[in-house]
Scaffold this active site. Structure first.
Site, PDB file in Angstrom:
ATOM      1  N   LYS A  25       0.866  -1.221  -0.020  1.00  0.00           N
ATOM      2  CA  LYS A  25       0.044   0.004   0.133  1.00  0.00           C
ATOM      3  C   LYS A  25       0.905   1.301  -0.004  1.00  0.00           C
ATOM      4  O   LYS A  25       0.885   2.154  -0.882  1.00  0.00           O
ATOM      5  CB  LYS A  25      -0.977   0.138   1.114  1.00  0.00           C
ATOM      6  CG  LYS A  25      -1.633   1.418   1.409  1.00  0.00           C
ATOM      7  CD  LYS A  25      -2.503   1.326   2.648  1.00  0.00           C
ATOM      8  CE  LYS A  25      -1.878   1.563   4.150  1.00  0.00           C
ATOM      9  NZ  LYS A  25      -1.263   3.084   4.157  1.00  0.00           N
ATOM     10  N   ASN A  26       1.815   1.241   0.972  1.00  0.00           N
ATOM     11  CA  ASN A  26       2.575   2.550   1.196  1.00  0.00           C
ATOM     12  C   ASN A  26       3.654   2.721  -0.024  1.00  0.00           C
ATOM     13  O   ASN A  26       4.475   3.770   0.004  1.00  0.00           O
ATOM     14  CB  ASN A  26       3.363   2.347   2.562  1.00  0.00           C
ATOM     15  CG  ASN A  26       2.467   2.487   3.538  1.00  0.00           C
ATOM     16  OD1 ASN A  26       1.472   2.864   3.520  1.00  0.00           O
ATOM     17  ND2 ASN A  26       3.051   2.476   4.754  1.00  0.00           N
ATOM     18  N   ARG A  95      -4.998   9.601   4.769  1.00  0.00           N
ATOM     19  CA  ARG A  95      -3.939  10.636   5.384  1.00  0.00           C
ATOM     20  C   ARG A  95      -2.889  11.029   4.349  1.00  0.00           C
ATOM     21  O   ARG A  95      -2.350  11.903   4.003  1.00  0.00           O
ATOM     22  CB  ARG A  95      -3.095   9.941   6.434  1.00  0.00           C
ATOM     23  CG  ARG A  95      -3.886   9.137   7.618  1.00  0.00           C
ATOM     24  CD  ARG A  95      -4.589  10.233   8.600  1.00  0.00           C
ATOM     25  NE  ARG A  95      -5.454   9.473   9.410  1.00  0.00           N
ATOM     26  CZ  ARG A  95      -6.713   9.193   8.986  1.00  0.00           C
ATOM     27  NH1 ARG A  95      -7.151   9.609   7.818  1.00  0.00           N
ATOM     28  NH2 ARG A  95      -7.723   8.655   9.686  1.00  0.00           N
ATOM     29  N   CYS A 119      -7.260  12.017  12.718  1.00  0.00           N
ATOM     30  CA  CYS A 119      -5.853  11.984  13.871  1.00  0.00           C
ATOM     31  C   CYS A 119      -5.630  10.516  14.111  1.00  0.00           C
ATOM     32  O   CYS A 119      -5.702  10.328  15.479  1.00  0.00           O
ATOM     33  CB  CYS A 119      -6.264  13.048  14.601  1.00  0.00           C
ATOM     34  SG  CYS A 119      -7.364  12.714  15.842  1.00  0.00           S
ATOM     35  N   ARG A 124      -0.906  14.516  12.971  1.00  0.00           N
ATOM     36  CA  ARG A 124       0.105  14.126  12.190  1.00  0.00           C
ATOM     37  C   ARG A 124       0.368  15.337  11.277  1.00  0.00           C
ATOM     38  O   ARG A 124      -0.055  15.677  10.098  1.00  0.00           O
ATOM     39  CB  ARG A 124      -0.516  12.768  11.077  1.00  0.00           C
ATOM     40  CG  ARG A 124      -0.551  11.526  11.884  1.00  0.00           C
ATOM     41  CD  ARG A 124      -1.113  10.614  11.099  1.00  0.00           C
ATOM     42  NE  ARG A 124       0.030   9.780   9.894  1.00  0.00           N
ATOM     43  CZ  ARG A 124      -0.154   8.850   9.713  1.00  0.00           C
ATOM     44  NH1 ARG A 124      -1.489   8.076   9.511  1.00  0.00           N
ATOM     45  NH2 ARG A 124       0.773   8.079   8.680  1.00  0.00           N
ATOM     46  N   PRO A 125       1.516  16.178  11.594  1.00  0.00           N
ATOM     47  CA  PRO A 125       1.782  17.386  11.140  1.00  0.00           C
ATOM     48  C   PRO A 125       2.500  17.346   9.688  1.00  0.00           C
ATOM     49  O   PRO A 125       3.075  16.090   9.433  1.00  0.00           O
ATOM     50  CB  PRO A 125       2.677  18.179  12.288  1.00  0.00           C
ATOM     51  CG  PRO A 125       3.081  17.068  12.922  1.00  0.00           C
ATOM     52  CD  PRO A 125       2.104  15.827  12.854  1.00  0.00           C
ATOM     53  N   ILE A 126       2.525  18.369   8.953  1.00  0.00           N
ATOM     54  CA  ILE A 126       2.964  18.365   7.615  1.00  0.00           C
ATOM     55  C   ILE A 126       4.067  19.470   7.443  1.00  0.00           C
ATOM     56  O   ILE A 126       4.483  19.700   6.344  1.00  0.00           O
ATOM     57  CB  ILE A 126       1.783  18.429   6.540  1.00  0.00           C
ATOM     58  CG1 ILE A 126       0.935  19.560   6.515  1.00  0.00           C
ATOM     59  CG2 ILE A 126       1.154  17.042   6.351  1.00  0.00           C
ATOM     60  CD1 ILE A 126      -0.113  19.614   5.446  1.00  0.00           C
ATOM     61  N   ASP A 309       4.373   0.175  12.222  1.00  0.00           N
ATOM     62  CA  ASP A 309       3.164  -0.239  11.600  1.00  0.00           C
ATOM     63  C   ASP A 309       3.200  -1.677  12.106  1.00  0.00           C
ATOM     64  O   ASP A 309       2.129  -2.453  11.836  1.00  0.00           O
ATOM     65  CB  ASP A 309       3.192  -0.265   9.942  1.00  0.00           C
ATOM     66  CG  ASP A 309       2.992   1.280   9.642  1.00  0.00           C
ATOM     67  OD1 ASP A 309       2.598   2.013  10.354  1.00  0.00           O
ATOM     68  OD2 ASP A 309       3.074   1.475   8.280  1.00  0.00           O
ATOM     69  N   ARG A 401      -8.602  -0.634   4.122  1.00  0.00           N
ATOM     70  CA  ARG A 401      -7.459   0.530   3.707  1.00  0.00           C
ATOM     71  C   ARG A 401      -6.278   0.050   3.358  1.00  0.00           C
ATOM     72  O   ARG A 401      -5.549   0.218   2.579  1.00  0.00           O
ATOM     73  CB  ARG A 401      -7.255   1.705   4.859  1.00  0.00           C
ATOM     74  CG  ARG A 401      -8.221   2.358   4.880  1.00  0.00           C
ATOM     75  CD  ARG A 401      -7.802   3.677   5.806  1.00  0.00           C
ATOM     76  NE  ARG A 401      -6.568   3.954   5.435  1.00  0.00           N
ATOM     77  CZ  ARG A 401      -5.647   4.268   6.301  1.00  0.00           C
ATOM     78  NH1 ARG A 401      -5.970   4.144   7.665  1.00  0.00           N
ATOM     79  NH2 ARG A 401      -4.232   4.401   5.967  1.00  0.00           N
TER      80      ARG A 401
HETATM   81  C1  UD1 Z   1       4.255   6.834   6.760  1.00  0.00           C
HETATM   82  C2  UD1 Z   1       3.226   5.590   6.474  1.00  0.00           C
HETATM   83  C3  UD1 Z   1       2.774   4.949   7.522  1.00  0.00           C
HETATM   84  C4  UD1 Z   1       4.066   4.741   8.842  1.00  0.00           C
HETATM   85  C5  UD1 Z   1       4.821   6.002   8.705  1.00  0.00           C
HETATM   86  C6  UD1 Z   1       6.174   5.772   9.655  1.00  0.00           C
HETATM   87  C7  UD1 Z   1       2.368   5.750   4.237  1.00  0.00           C
HETATM   88  C8  UD1 Z   1       1.422   6.216   3.284  1.00  0.00           C
HETATM   89  N1  UD1 Z   1       2.199   5.711   5.487  1.00  0.00           N
HETATM   90  O1  UD1 Z   1       3.297   7.779   7.147  1.00  0.00           O
HETATM   91  O2  UD1 Z   1       2.221   3.737   7.265  1.00  0.00           O
HETATM   92  O3  UD1 Z   1       3.604   4.303  10.040  1.00  0.00           O
HETATM   93  O4  UD1 Z   1       5.252   6.393   7.418  1.00  0.00           O
HETATM   94  O5  UD1 Z   1       6.998   4.697   9.186  1.00  0.00           O
HETATM   95  O6  UD1 Z   1       3.729   5.714   3.571  1.00  0.00           O
HETATM   96  N2  UD1 Z   1       6.060  14.318  11.197  1.00  0.00           N
HETATM   97  C9  UD1 Z   1       6.387  15.463  11.450  1.00  0.00           C
HETATM   98  N3  UD1 Z   1       5.975  16.667  10.688  1.00  0.00           N
HETATM   99  C10 UD1 Z   1       5.836  16.348   9.241  1.00  0.00           C
HETATM  100  C11 UD1 Z   1       5.735  15.025   8.891  1.00  0.00           C
HETATM  101  C12 UD1 Z   1       6.122  13.991   9.899  1.00  0.00           C
HETATM  102  O7  UD1 Z   1       6.338  16.132  12.780  1.00  0.00           O
HETATM  103  O8  UD1 Z   1       5.821  17.121   8.544  1.00  0.00           O
HETATM  104  C13 UD1 Z   1       6.171  13.230  12.265  1.00  0.00           C
HETATM  105  C14 UD1 Z   1       5.012  12.529  12.448  1.00  0.00           C
HETATM  106  O9  UD1 Z   1       4.133  13.281  13.245  1.00  0.00           O
HETATM  107  C15 UD1 Z   1       5.567  11.222  13.010  1.00  0.00           C
HETATM  108  C16 UD1 Z   1       6.853  11.048  12.575  1.00  0.00           C
HETATM  109  O10 UD1 Z   1       7.187  12.298  11.837  1.00  0.00           O
HETATM  110  O11 UD1 Z   1       5.676  11.407  14.365  1.00  0.00           O
HETATM  111  C17 UD1 Z   1       6.888  10.136  11.230  1.00  0.00           C
HETATM  112  O12 UD1 Z   1       5.775  10.338  10.232  1.00  0.00           O
HETATM  113  P1  UD1 Z   1       6.092  10.236   8.756  1.00  0.00           P
HETATM  114  O13 UD1 Z   1       7.384   9.288   8.532  1.00  0.00           O
HETATM  115  O14 UD1 Z   1       5.851  11.053   8.093  1.00  0.00           O
HETATM  116  O15 UD1 Z   1       4.858   9.190   8.179  1.00  0.00           O
HETATM  117  P2  UD1 Z   1       3.922   9.098   7.096  1.00  0.00           P
HETATM  118  O16 UD1 Z   1       4.718   9.559   5.904  1.00  0.00           O
HETATM  119  O17 UD1 Z   1       2.764  10.003   7.633  1.00  0.00           O
END
Ligand code: UD1
Length: 420
Positions: A25-26, A95, A119, A124-126, A309, A401
């Site tokens: 999926k990812n 997400r 959430c 999950r900030p961006i 995960d 999902r």
């Molecule tokens: C992806 C995976 C998800 C997996 C995660 C961590 C997909 C679709 N999803 O999610 O299944 O659990 O990687 O391996 O591929 N963070 C920030 N700011 C940001 C982005 C992230 O603070 O702008 C923090 C998040 O809150 C979290 C950490 O970084 O605590 C990891 O997040 P991230 O690696 O970005 O996960 P996703 O890409 O959302």
């Protein structure tokens, strides 16, 4: 009409036989977003039939792409992308819709979308995505939960250092930098196999990406991309889910179409729990012991560390181990929502902040439980397979999902599971 479905799991039946693993999926989601960068047609094989993939298809269609599906092969024609917005309801669907941001901006020079929904695992900030894209010259106006993005001319390649190796941010940067002006050097990049898969697809389309899978990735911007054929890697988390199911039910199971190298940190954990794991090419055979042993310490970390995960899945497994296992969740803030549901089934787990202590019990009991999120839901199914009596598992929209008909997969290896 809103229909509530449940999985009815009759526990206590050992699993046996062989099970193939579907595409990741990812990996499929960012690869589908990346098809937007191509002038022409891409053929993506091994695309799993998941609701998140359906959501990506809806987004691509909304943007003007033509998509045909034949089994697990998707053909995406992105010759005529006509708009740069994603409606709010599609953004909220999953997400990971945020990964479309880099792709749309690369293709159209603008993007208008809302923050991705929900959430499930805590906030999950961006911010890392947005900071990096701003560094590349994107103007982002944030108001009323919307992101209004524009670039004058083209995005510019630059040096970007992530403060955390975020998977999604790394993907967005790859998508933005591939057709940017000049070279981007990304340090502290995420090293997940899904990042390597995305880079492989982009390179097949004519991109110049080096170092994917390492901490530093160099992306030399190219003028444009053409379409390509690509096969999505196997889903390592789905593989771990079925390994946990086999382990907790005392079974012997062969899992096919896996990539052993992607399970590097996970196989030793199953061995510590007393399972015998043998890999032969793309096959993995797991033989569970009579009673599982505890796992001393499971610390979730960015790849190549133990994946967050897989935390819930392995936790469900060691609820029945003979002794105490300790988990430390380092990636997401609220990723223990499955614990409350496991307690209903007779597990003995205490959570304090990032740490969960699991005292193994002799028996779990069937109960009415609710999937709190995707992997937490799968973990409850794993527990249900080993529990005495019937487990009724709700919240299946989460599970759909990430698993192609979980009940069919489990039934094919001897589990007594049906969806009502
Ligand atoms: C992806 C995976 C998800 C997996 C995660 C961590 C997909 C679709 N999803 O999610 O299944 O659990 O990687 O391996 O591929 N963070 C920030 N700011 C940001 C982005 C992230 O603070 O702008 C923090 C998040 O809150 C979290 C950490 O970084 O605590 C990891 O997040 P991230 O690696 O970005 O996960 P996703 O890409 O959302």
């Amino acid at each position: 009409m809103f229909v509530v479905s449940k999985l009815i799991i009759e526990g206590g039946h050992p699993l046996e036989g062989e099970l193939p693993i579907h595409g990741a999926k990812n990996s499929a989601l960012p690869v589908l977003a990346a098809t937007l960068l191509c002038q022409g047609q891409s053929v993506i094989h091994n695309c799993p039939g998941l609701s998140d993939v359906d959501a990506s298809i809806q987004i691509l269609r909304h943007l003007g792409c033509q998509i045909y599906r034949e089994g697990s092969t998707l053909t995406v024609d992105s010759q005529h992308v006509s708009t740069c917005d994603i409606p709010d309801d599609l953004m909220r669907e999953m997400r990971s819709s945020i990964v479309f941001l880099g792709a749309i901006v690369s293709r159209m020079g603008c993007a208008k979308l809302s923050f991705p929904g929900g959430c499930e695992l805590g906030p999950r900030p961006i911010d890392l995505h947005l900071k990096a894209l701003r560094q590349m010259g994107l103007h982002i106006d944030e108001h009323y939960g919307y992101l209004d993005c524009k670039v004058d001319g083209k995005l510019k390649g630059t040096d970007i250092a992530l403060s955390f190796p975020s998977v999604g941010a790394t993907e967005n940067i790859l998508l933005a930098a591939t057709v940017a002006d000049g070279t981007t050097v990304l340090t502290n990049a995420a090293r997940e196999p899904e990042i390597v898969d995305l880079a492989c697809y982009l390179n097949a389309c004519g991109a110049r990406i080096e170092g994917a899978g390492e901490g530093t990735i160099t992306i030399e911007g190219v003028e444009c991309l053409h379409g390509a054929e690509h096969t999505v890697i196997p889903d390592r988390i789905a593989a771990i889910s079925f390994m946990a199911a086999a382990a907790v039910t005392g079974s012997k199971l062969t899992i096919k179409e896996i990539e052993k190298d992607h399970l590097g940190q996970v196989i030793p954990m199953f061995e510590e729990a007393g399972c015998r794991v043998r890999c032969n090419g793309s096959q993995l055979e797991l033989q569970a012991p009579e009673r599982l042993r505890p796992i001393k310490m499971v610390r979730t970390m960015p790849y190549p560390g133990f994946p967050t995960d897989a935390q819930a899945l392995v936790m469900a497994m060691v609820t029945l181990a003979k002794g105490t296992s300790v988990f430390v969740e380092n990636i997401f803030e609220s990723r223990y929502k499955h614990v409350g549901e496991l307690l209903r089934m007779g597990a003995n787990i205490k959570v304090e902040g990032k740490v969960a202590v699991v005292e193994g019990v002799r028996k779990l009991y069937g109960a009415q439980v609710e999937a709190p999120d995707l992997r937490g839901g799968a973990a409850l199914a794993v527990a249900g397979l080993a529990a005495e009596g019937i487990t009724q598992l709700g919240g299946l929209h989460h599970i759909d999902r990430g698993y192609e008909s979980l009940e069919k997969s489990l039934s094919s290896i001897g589990a007594k599971v049906k969806r009502i």
